[in-house]
Design a protein around this motif. Structure first.
Motif, PDB file in Angstrom:
ATOM      1  N   GLY A  43      24.579 -17.120   5.007  1.00  0.00           N
ATOM      2  CA  GLY A  43      24.151 -15.744   5.233  1.00  0.00           C
ATOM      3  C   GLY A  43      22.733 -15.674   5.779  1.00  0.00           C
ATOM      4  N   ARG A  44      22.512 -14.722   6.680  1.00  0.00           N
ATOM      5  CA  ARG A  44      21.170 -14.450   7.178  1.00  0.00           C
ATOM      6  C   ARG A  44      20.560 -13.356   6.306  1.00  0.00           C
ATOM      7  N   LEU A  45      19.324 -13.556   5.893  1.00  0.00           N
ATOM      8  CA  LEU A  45      18.736 -12.662   4.902  1.00  0.00           C
ATOM      9  C   LEU A  45      17.512 -11.931   5.439  1.00  0.00           C
ATOM     10  N   ALA A  46      17.372 -10.689   4.997  1.00  0.00           N
ATOM     11  CA  ALA A  46      16.168  -9.904   5.240  1.00  0.00           C
ATOM     12  C   ALA A  46      15.813  -9.192   3.943  1.00  0.00           C
ATOM     13  N   PHE A  47      14.521  -9.118   3.678  1.00  0.00           N
ATOM     14  CA  PHE A  47      14.020  -8.442   2.482  1.00  0.00           C
ATOM     15  C   PHE A  47      13.182  -7.267   2.960  1.00  0.00           C
ATOM     16  N   VAL A  48      13.702  -6.054   2.742  1.00  0.00           N
ATOM     17  CA  VAL A  48      13.111  -4.859   3.353  1.00  0.00           C
ATOM     18  C   VAL A  48      12.705  -3.878   2.256  1.00  0.00           C
ATOM     19  N   THR A  49      11.411  -3.595   2.196  1.00  0.00           N
ATOM     20  CA  THR A  49      10.887  -2.703   1.169  1.00  0.00           C
ATOM     21  C   THR A  49      10.148  -1.525   1.790  1.00  0.00           C
ATOM     22  N   ASN A  50      10.248  -0.376   1.162  1.00  0.00           N
ATOM     23  CA  ASN A  50       9.500   0.803   1.594  1.00  0.00           C
ATOM     24  C   ASN A  50       8.091   0.825   1.009  1.00  0.00           C
ATOM     25  N   ASN A  51       7.743  -0.159   0.215  1.00  0.00           N
ATOM     26  CA  ASN A  51       6.420  -0.211  -0.396  1.00  0.00           C
ATOM     27  C   ASN A  51       5.405  -0.690   0.639  1.00  0.00           C
ATOM     28  N   ALA A  52       4.615   0.259   1.166  1.00  0.00           N
ATOM     29  CA  ALA A  52       3.615  -0.079   2.178  1.00  0.00           C
ATOM     30  C   ALA A  52       2.261  -0.407   1.565  1.00  0.00           C
ATOM     31  N   SER A  53       2.161  -0.376   0.244  1.00  0.00           N
ATOM     32  CA  SER A  53       0.860  -0.587  -0.397  1.00  0.00           C
ATOM     33  C   SER A  53       0.467  -2.049  -0.453  1.00  0.00           C
ATOM     34  N   LYS A  54       1.461  -2.942  -0.340  1.00  0.00           N
ATOM     35  CA  LYS A  54       1.189  -4.378  -0.456  1.00  0.00           C
ATOM     36  C   LYS A  54       1.509  -5.094   0.853  1.00  0.00           C
ATOM     37  N   PHE A 126       1.832   4.460   0.769  1.00  0.00           N
ATOM     38  CA  PHE A 126       1.686   4.602  -0.683  1.00  0.00           C
ATOM     39  C   PHE A 126       0.386   3.954  -1.157  1.00  0.00           C
ATOM     40  N   ASP A 127      -0.311   4.659  -2.043  1.00  0.00           N
ATOM     41  CA  ASP A 127      -1.606   4.189  -2.532  1.00  0.00           C
ATOM     42  C   ASP A 127      -1.835   4.769  -3.920  1.00  0.00           C
ATOM     43  N   LYS A 128      -1.849   3.912  -4.933  1.00  0.00           N
ATOM     44  CA  LYS A 128      -2.100   4.393  -6.299  1.00  0.00           C
ATOM     45  C   LYS A 128      -3.508   4.948  -6.452  1.00  0.00           C
ATOM     46  N   GLY A 129      -4.390   4.639  -5.500  1.00  0.00           N
ATOM     47  CA  GLY A 129      -5.739   5.165  -5.524  1.00  0.00           C
ATOM     48  C   GLY A 129      -5.927   6.413  -4.681  1.00  0.00           C
ATOM     49  N   PHE A 130      -4.823   7.056  -4.280  1.00  0.00           N
ATOM     50  CA  PHE A 130      -4.902   8.283  -3.480  1.00  0.00           C
ATOM     51  C   PHE A 130      -5.731   9.332  -4.200  1.00  0.00           C
ATOM     52  N   ASN A 131      -6.640   9.991  -3.444  1.00  0.00           N
ATOM     53  CA  ASN A 131      -7.487  11.021  -4.050  1.00  0.00           C
ATOM     54  C   ASN A 131      -7.906  12.053  -3.004  1.00  0.00           C
ATOM     55  N   TYR A 132      -8.682  13.030  -3.446  1.00  0.00           N
ATOM     56  CA  TYR A 132      -9.083  14.114  -2.540  1.00  0.00           C
ATOM     57  C   TYR A 132      -9.920  13.591  -1.380  1.00  0.00           C
ATOM     58  N   GLU A 133     -10.811  12.656  -1.639  1.00  0.00           N
ATOM     59  CA  GLU A 133     -11.678  12.131  -0.578  1.00  0.00           C
ATOM     60  C   GLU A 133     -10.853  11.499   0.537  1.00  0.00           C
TER      61      GLU A 133
END
Length: 263
Positions: A43-54, A126-133
């Motif tokens: 099998g040919r494999l791909a690992f696809v995540t929507n997590n753009a933070s890392k 995505f950013d766990k440090g998202f803030n107003y600034e």
């Protein structure tokens, strides 16, 4: 929607990560062995995540730590896909990133320049440090230079060991509200741009592949949108009750990746 998966029908397997191969820092039991066996079977494999933070290298490190054999080329994040999409569709440019340093790194490695002002593209990840600034800087950049408004993905929530947490969509909607604009494009799942990159990586057609995911509105809808069969696993975000509530129907359903029947 059935529970019997015939892996011989498929040449490519597209795995989501969070909720499929692990939950937070906890590996899903038996998942690495199943993935590695699929590779051994050709099998040919791909690992696809929507997590753009890392950065993808961190995803690769986590795959290897879990015991999954993988290469960096097989890992696609919505962040790396966004960087590549902008380069291929619009050219290398000046990018303001409302997101993590890892997302900025993906942009730079694709040939873009990361800037604070006068950006051609404003990218939200995505950013766990998202803030107003951070919101204010992105808004001012978008309003003053009228660049392309790009969302890496639109996940409302994500899952960890202790349950669900807000995803990137609240950040995207905050910038949309402030700017009075909708994103020009969502690159990640369940949209076409990231699928095109995945199929190109695998060198296969949609009908030759199987998506394995835990979110109906992202992973399974991605397959429905792009003509790819789907395996919905119950080890992550959504449940069978969600199938009934949303009407989003996968091709197959199993409790976890470890239940995929292998020769």
């Amino acid at each position: 929607m059935v529970n019997i998966v015939d892996v011989r029908k498929y040449r490519g397997f597209i795995f989501d990560l969070d909720g499929v191969l692990w939950r937070g820092d906890e590996t899903v039991a038996g998942a690495p062995q199943t993935v590695n066996r699929l590779r051994e079977l050709g099998g040919r494999l791909a690992f696809v995540t929507n997590n753009a933070s890392k950065h993808r290298t961190k995803c690769l490190d986590k795959l290897k730590s879990a015991g999954v054999k993988a290469t960096l080329e097989e890992v696609i994040s919505s962040g790396s896909a966004t960087a590549q999409y902008l380069k291929e569709k619009h050219g290398e440019g000046r990018v303001h990133v409302m997101g993590t340093d890892d997302l900025k790194r993906e942009m730079v490695e694709a040939g873009h320049e990361v800037v604070e002002t006068e950006a051609d593209y404003v990218v939200v990840g995505f950013d766990k440090g998202f803030n107003y600034e951070k919101l204010d800087k992105a808004y001012r950049t978008l309003a003053e230079h009228n660049g392309l408004f790009v969302a890496c993905n639109g996940n409302r929530l994500f899952v960890e060991e202790d349950g669900r947490h807000p995803g990137v969509l609240p950040s995207v909607e905050a910038l949309a509200c402030a700017s009075g604009r909708r994103p020009d494009v969502f690159v990640g799942k369940p949209n076409a741009p990231i699928m095109e990159m995945t199929l190109e990586l695998l060198g296969l057609s949609p009908g030759e592949c199987l998506i394995v995911g835990d979110t109906l509105d992202m992973d399974i809808q991605w397959g429905l949108n792009c003509g790819v069969d789907t395996l919905f696993v119950l080890s992550g975000m959504d449940s069978l009750n969600t199938v009934k509530a949303t009407g989003i129907k996968p091709t197959y359903v199993l409790s976890s990746v470890s239940e995929i029947p292998l020769p």
